[in-house]
Design a protein around this motif. Structure first.
Motif, PDB file in Angstrom:
ATOM      1  N   PHE A  72       0.933  -0.936   0.048  1.00 44.96           N
ATOM      2  CA  PHE A  72       0.324   0.230  -0.065  1.00 44.96           C
ATOM      3  C   PHE A  72       0.744   1.071   0.008  1.00 44.96           C
ATOM      4  O   PHE A  72       0.801   1.963  -1.162  1.00 44.96           O
ATOM      5  N   ASP A  73       1.918   1.223   0.925  1.00 45.85           N
ATOM      6  CA  ASP A  73       3.020   2.353   1.014  1.00 45.85           C
ATOM      7  C   ASP A  73       3.427   2.553  -0.576  1.00 45.85           C
ATOM      8  O   ASP A  73       3.742   3.898  -0.672  1.00 45.85           O
ATOM      9  N   ARG A  76       1.206   3.869  -3.238  1.00 44.66           N
ATOM     10  CA  ARG A  76       0.560   5.694  -3.163  1.00 44.66           C
ATOM     11  C   ARG A  76       1.780   6.092  -3.369  1.00 44.66           C
ATOM     12  O   ARG A  76       1.880   7.468  -3.810  1.00 44.66           O
ATOM     13  N   GLU A  77       3.462   6.087  -3.052  1.00 44.38           N
ATOM     14  CA  GLU A  77       3.928   6.495  -3.508  1.00 44.38           C
ATOM     15  C   GLU A  77       4.641   6.277  -4.869  1.00 44.38           C
ATOM     16  O   GLU A  77       4.157   7.151  -5.581  1.00 44.38           O
ATOM     17  N   TYR A  79       2.370   6.526  -7.696  1.00 44.31           N
ATOM     18  CA  TYR A  79       1.031   7.509  -7.726  1.00 44.31           C
ATOM     19  C   TYR A  79       0.844   9.131  -7.489  1.00 44.31           C
ATOM     20  O   TYR A  79       0.826   9.644  -8.552  1.00 44.31           O
ATOM     21  N   SER A  80       1.857   8.841  -6.362  1.00 42.17           N
ATOM     22  CA  SER A  80       2.041  10.544  -5.666  1.00 42.17           C
ATOM     23  C   SER A  80       3.367  10.594  -7.013  1.00 42.17           C
ATOM     24  O   SER A  80       2.419  11.975  -7.648  1.00 42.17           O
TER      25      SER A  80
END
Length: 154
Positions: A72-73, A76-77, A79-80
């Motif tokens: 998940f982390d 998110r990275e 995606y960011s």
């Protein structure tokens, strides 16, 4: 014969009692043979199932939470960076004017009988970096699409 008489006759008549014991032993032997036969037919022994249960328990109770948090982390990275432009990389559009200016430098230098490197020593390196930036930008777009596709499949 009453129940009372039957019980007493079996208790005190050794032949009847022994016959009863032999019948029960035969019955037990048959049950043991059936049970042993079924035990031999088991696909997995107790220890194998216990080992597999332990592995599954670890996966369900610990491993999944650890890996899911990492996944998940990372998601998110990625995606960011790839979709929210958190890194704000230069794009080929950003350097398009510089490419044109480098071409003008070369053209003007040649009019004077010079090379572009005579006028601007980093001319060739500068142009190569712009070309490499365009190549990297295409790979970035492909990775962006790959992330989109993989995110849909998860």
């Amino acid at each position: 014969m009453s129940t009372k008489n039957r019980v007493f006759s079996r208790l005190f008549d050794d032949k009847k009692h022994a016959a009863q014991l032999r019948a029960e032993k035969r019955k037990q032997d048959k049950l043991q043979k059936v049970a042993l036969g079924l035990v031999d037919e088991l696909d997995y022994d107790y220890q194998s199932i216990a080992d597999e249960t332990s592995r599954l328990s670890y996966s369900v109770d610990e491993w999944f939470d650890e890996k899911f948090d990492v996944w998940f982390d990372l998601g998110r990275e990625i995606y960011s960076v790839y979709f929210q432009n958190s890194e704000a990389f230069l794009t080929p559009d950003d350097v398009a004017d510089d490419r044109e200016k480098l071409m003008q430098i070369r053209e003007k230098a040649e009019e004077l009988g010079l090379t572009a490197e005579d006028v601007y020593p980093e001319w060739d390196n500068h142009l190569q970096e712009i070309d490499y930036l365009a190549t990297l930008d295409q790979r970035f777009i492909m990775q962006q699409q790959q992330f989109r596709d993989e995110s849909k499949s998860v």
